[in-house]
Design an enzyme around this catalytic site. Structure first.
Site, PDB file in Angstrom:
ATOM      1  CB  CYS A 149      12.790  -7.225  10.986  1.00 62.93           C
ATOM      2  SG  CYS A 149      11.420  -8.207  11.569  1.00 62.93           S
ATOM      3  CD  GLU A 206      -1.211  10.658   3.019  1.00 61.91           C
ATOM      4  OE1 GLU A 206      -1.603   9.534   2.688  1.00 61.91           O
ATOM      5  OE2 GLU A 206      -0.201  10.839   3.711  1.00 61.91           O
ATOM      6  NE  ARG A 254      14.407  -2.385   8.040  1.00 65.90           N
ATOM      7  CZ  ARG A 254      14.307  -2.274   6.727  1.00 65.90           C
ATOM      8  NH1 ARG A 254      14.496  -1.102   6.157  1.00 65.90           N
ATOM      9  NH2 ARG A 254      14.040  -3.311   5.976  1.00 65.90           N
ATOM     10  CG  ASN A 274      14.092  -7.484   7.110  1.00 65.53           C
ATOM     11  OD1 ASN A 274      12.886  -7.640   7.280  1.00 65.53           O
ATOM     12  ND2 ASN A 274      14.578  -6.578   6.283  1.00 65.53           N
ATOM     13  N   GLY A 275      12.683 -10.697   6.965  1.00 64.08           N
ATOM     14  CA  GLY A 275      12.048 -11.345   5.809  1.00 64.08           C
ATOM     15  C   GLY A 275      11.133 -12.458   6.293  1.00 64.08           C
ATOM     16  CE  LYS A 283       9.110   6.483   6.848  1.00 66.94           C
ATOM     17  NZ  LYS A 283       7.760   6.965   6.628  1.00 66.94           N
ATOM     18  CE  LYS A 309       0.183   9.977   7.040  1.00 70.40           C
ATOM     19  NZ  LYS A 309       0.831   9.658   5.803  1.00 70.40           N
ATOM     20  CD1 TRP A 332       5.878  -4.096  12.609  1.00 68.45           C
ATOM     21  CD2 TRP A 332       5.611  -5.842  11.241  1.00 68.45           C
ATOM     22  NE1 TRP A 332       4.597  -4.062  12.126  1.00 68.45           N
ATOM     23  CE2 TRP A 332       4.405  -5.126  11.286  1.00 68.45           C
ATOM     24  CE3 TRP A 332       5.673  -6.992  10.446  1.00 68.45           C
ATOM     25  CZ2 TRP A 332       3.277  -5.498  10.568  1.00 68.45           C
ATOM     26  CZ3 TRP A 332       4.541  -7.372   9.731  1.00 68.45           C
ATOM     27  CH2 TRP A 332       3.361  -6.620   9.802  1.00 68.45           C
ATOM     28  CD  GLU A 337       0.070   6.490   8.967  1.00 64.67           C
ATOM     29  OE1 GLU A 337       0.626   5.408   8.791  1.00 64.67           O
ATOM     30  OE2 GLU A 337       0.212   7.456   8.205  1.00 64.67           O
ATOM     31  CG  HIS A 363     -24.134   8.491  -3.913  1.00 65.05           C
ATOM     32  ND1 HIS A 363     -25.335   8.422  -4.585  1.00 65.05           N
ATOM     33  CD2 HIS A 363     -23.420   9.468  -4.520  1.00 65.05           C
ATOM     34  CE1 HIS A 363     -25.336   9.305  -5.568  1.00 65.05           C
ATOM     35  NE2 HIS A 363     -24.178   9.963  -5.542  1.00 65.05           N
TER      36      HIS A 363
HETATM   37  C1  F6R Z   1       1.550   5.889   5.760  1.00 66.75           C
HETATM   38  C2  F6R Z   1       2.678   5.185   5.219  1.00 66.75           C
HETATM   39  C3  F6R Z   1       2.440   3.933   4.461  1.00 66.75           C
HETATM   40  C4  F6R Z   1       3.416   3.846   3.279  1.00 66.75           C
HETATM   41  C5  F6R Z   1       3.292   2.480   2.597  1.00 66.75           C
HETATM   42  C6  F6R Z   1       4.178   2.384   1.383  1.00 66.75           C
HETATM   43  O1  F6R Z   1       1.917   7.048   6.424  1.00 66.75           O
HETATM   44  O2  F6R Z   1       3.789   5.588   5.403  1.00 66.75           O
HETATM   45  O3  F6R Z   1       1.128   3.816   4.038  1.00 66.75           O
HETATM   46  O4  F6R Z   1       3.131   4.877   2.389  1.00 66.75           O
HETATM   47  O5  F6R Z   1       3.635   1.469   3.498  1.00 66.75           O
HETATM   48  O6  F6R Z   1       5.509   2.575   1.718  1.00 66.75           O
HETATM   49  P1  F6R Z   1       6.578   2.991   0.635  1.00 66.75           P
HETATM   50  O7  F6R Z   1       6.231   4.332   0.142  1.00 66.75           O
HETATM   51  O8  F6R Z   1       7.873   2.961   1.384  1.00 66.75           O
HETATM   52  O9  F6R Z   1       6.520   1.952  -0.443  1.00 66.75           O
END
Ligand code: F6R
Length: 614
Positions: A2, A487, A27, A101-102, A609, A491, A75, A494, A510
């Site tokens: 948020c 990773e 956010r 936000n929270g 994010k 990517k 969010w 998501e 395995h």
């Molecule tokens: C994936 C992604 C998330 C963040 C995770 C941690 O692309 O961005 O998996 O890596 O939410 O976020 P931070 O690094 O901001 O603590």
């Protein structure tokens, strides 16, 4: 998650708020709303399900006048994303509006108590409880808005960053924070509030980061006041932002994600600037130099992080163990915080977070500090909660990352971890001169190697058409590139919603090998390193079962070219730095597949994010 933004001053608030919401949309983007106080102190609240652009459409025929206002992009945590649950929420009388936000953890108890007092609720949110509570306290105690906010917050358990306006005090805006970020921008005769500095930078570079349990009283034409929960004045520490508006724009790219992928030669240059000597083997980090003894005497390091940052942590583990010879454990912050960890004052906890606001990572830091451990942060956002909560640390300095999928932050984190390992290894004398030279040289050459890897873009774009309608993907890697496989898979899933799994290549036999058929493509990360021969066997095992293989190989690898369906060549790089280069084709592959599928790569569904809730 948020985003909140607020304005009080002499200009029309609406435009500032909407622009701010666009900046904060990373956010959360399931609903948005705005409350404006117009002439005559009437409160106009407009909110709608959907993105900020939907809110703009909704407001196009409405009265958007007013020079004070608050706004929100959501969010959802409590209550589905719809018009009613969107913020701002308004008190029973219609006088007070609030954005939040929270999460208010005890909202059930508060709601029941307020219902007994005759309050009616319209939404399913925890936030509506807070605005009703503020009004209840205000009416009961016949007090000012600030006293009512302070009184109400005393009853609240949970996390909040809030902005509040009240038609009975039309020249006042109150904001407060606990465990959710809030920045106040101080302009000339105008003040801004926001979840981060991005909505503010256009108007002023003077900001105050509100601390936990502080409440700010912002009054038109008056200097900013900040008090603590006992109403005692708190210090106002004004900082100057080092951020530019151009960093927040797409700069000609169709998406932030693509811009951020292509920025990496520069962001890595910024990350190593002043830390890696322009020749020779010297790598220094002020956070390490200032805490020399801690690093020399560390029994072990525990890395805590989430998501992509956790993947960087896995690479950091190998780097630190190999170069600095310190035992390292890597924990999901969300698990660590509930694991009753055994930590001593000789342990170092490294918290990695791009946003610096991730709730689980923040909680893990607090727990580590309670146990007496020294906590070192690796963050991107300057002044973020994690950066401030840690004892020391290193910024990755890759600039604002706006695309929800982390790209340049990941390569920045790995680069900082390599520099950290080198700085500590040098202090401890655990690394040979040759290795020091080789790693320092590799660090210096990263920007140009990334540039070379980015040349794969057109080829990957074409190749991605073949895989648009695939339902599953497997990613394999070994050693330093096992986390790269994780990773790469993250990517892809998501942003394209294609299921993908990352595995250590040798583990395939395995279990996951049972999945392989002509419908399951496998991305194999196979640069020219110690494991090369072994990973070739893995490729053969996949091919023997009818699977198709996209292999990421070192330029000139003719063996894999003959067996894989597609080969993506990256430049030669020492093994310990290869995850940075390997991540370029992995990011591009995920991006182009998602684009071909018509997905919104910058705002993938259900994601935000900055994950400021548990
Ligand atoms: C994936 C992604 C998330 C963040 C995770 C941690 O692309 O961005 O998996 O890596 O939410 O976020 P931070 O690094 O901001 O603590």
């Amino acid at each position: 998650m948020c985003g909140i933004v607020g304005y009080i001053g002499g200009r029309p608030a609406y435009e500032i708020l909407i622009k701010g919401l666009h900046r904060l949309e990373y956010r959360g983007y399931d609903s948005a709303g705005v409350a404006l106080m117009g002439e005559g102190s009437e409160l106009n609240v407009y909110k709608t399900r959907g993105k900020v652009s939907d809110l703009e459409r909704f407001c196009s025929s409405k009265d958007i006048s007013g020079t004070i206002g608050i706004a929100h992009t959501r969010w959802a945590t409590h209550g589905e994303p719809n018009d009613v649950n969107a913020h701002p929420h308004v008190s029973r009388s219609g006088n007070i509006a609030l954005v939040h936000n929270g999460t208010i953890e005890n909202y059930h108890v508060l709601k029941e108590a307020l219902e007994i007092e005759g309050c009616k609720f319209h939404s399913d949110t925890d936030t509506e409880v807070l605005v009703q509570l503020i009004e209840y306290v205000k009416e009961k105690n016949k007090c000012s808005l600030i006293d009512a906010v302070r009184g109400a917050l005393k009853e609240v358990v949970g996390a909040y960053a809030i902005g509040v306006v009240d038609t009975t005090e039309p020249d006042t805006m109150i904001c407060a924070r606990k465990s959710s970020p809030l920045v106040i921008g101080i302009g000339e005769n105008e003040t801004f509030i926001a979840s981060d500095a991005t909505p503010i930078i256009e108007y002023t570079d003077q900001v105050v980061y509100l601390n936990d349990d502080e409440i700010a009283i912002i009054q038109r034409g008056q200097p900013l006041q900040i008090v603590d929960s006992d109403n005692l004045p708190a210090a106002i520490d004004i900082k100057t932002l080092r951020l530019s508006v151009s960093q927040l724009e797409k700069g000609g790219y169709p998406h932030f994600m693509l811009k951020e992928i292509f920025e990496q030669p520069r962001t890595i240059q910024d990350c190593i600037r002043g830390r890696v000597a322009s020749s020779g083997d010297e790598v220094s980090l002020s956070g390490v130099t200032e805490n020399k003894e801690r690093f020399i005497n560390a029994n072990r390091i525990v890395i805590v992080a989430c998501g992509t940052s956790w993947h960087a942590g896995l690479i950091g583990k190998r780097l630190l163990q190999e170069i600095a010879r310190i035992p390292v454990e890597v924990e999901y912050a969300s698990e660590f915080r509930y694991s009753n960890p055994i930590l001593t004052s000789n342990d170092i906890v490294i918290a990695i977070s791009q946003s610096g606001e991730t709730a689980d990572t923040l909680a893990a830091i607090q727990m580590a500090k309670k146990c007496g451990a020294f906590v070192y942060g690796i963050c991107n956002v300057v002044g973020s909660s994690i950066a401030r909560a840690t004892d020391s640390g290193t910024y990755i300095h890759v600039g604002p990352e706006i695309g929800v999928a982390s790209t340049k932050a990941f390569t920045g984190q790995v680069t900082v971890l390599a520099m950290l390992a080198m700085a500590v290894g040098t202090l401890k004398n655990t690394v040979s001169k040759e290795t020091r030279f080789a790693v320092a040289k590799a660090l210096r050459s990263l920007p140009s190697l990334i540039k070379q890897a980015l040349r794969l873009n057109d080829r990957i774009e074409k190749l991605s058409s073949t895989y648009t309608y695939v339902h599953n993907f497997l990613y394999l890697g070994r050693g330093y590139n096992y986390p790269s496989a994780l990773e790469g898979a993250l990517k892809l899933k998501e942003i394209s919603y294609i299921h993908a799994e990352g595995y250590p290549a040798a583990e395939m036999k395995h279990g996951p090998i049972a999945l392989i058929d002509h419908e399951l493509p496998t991305v194999v990360i196979a640069p020219d390193d110690e494991m090369h021969e072994k990973i070739i066997s893995n490729i053969q095992q996949v091919k023997a079962r009818g699977g198709s293989v996209i292999a990421i190989v070192t330029k000139g690898d003719t063996t894999i070219k003959e067996i894989a369906d597609h080969v993506l060549e990256i430049p030669m790089v020492p093994e310990c730095m290869s995850p940075v280069i390997v991540s370029i084709p992995l990011q591009l592959l995920a991006y182009h597949i998602a684009i071909k599928k018509g997905c919104n790569v910058d705002m993938p569904r259900n994601l935000a994010k900055s994950v400021t809730v548990e």
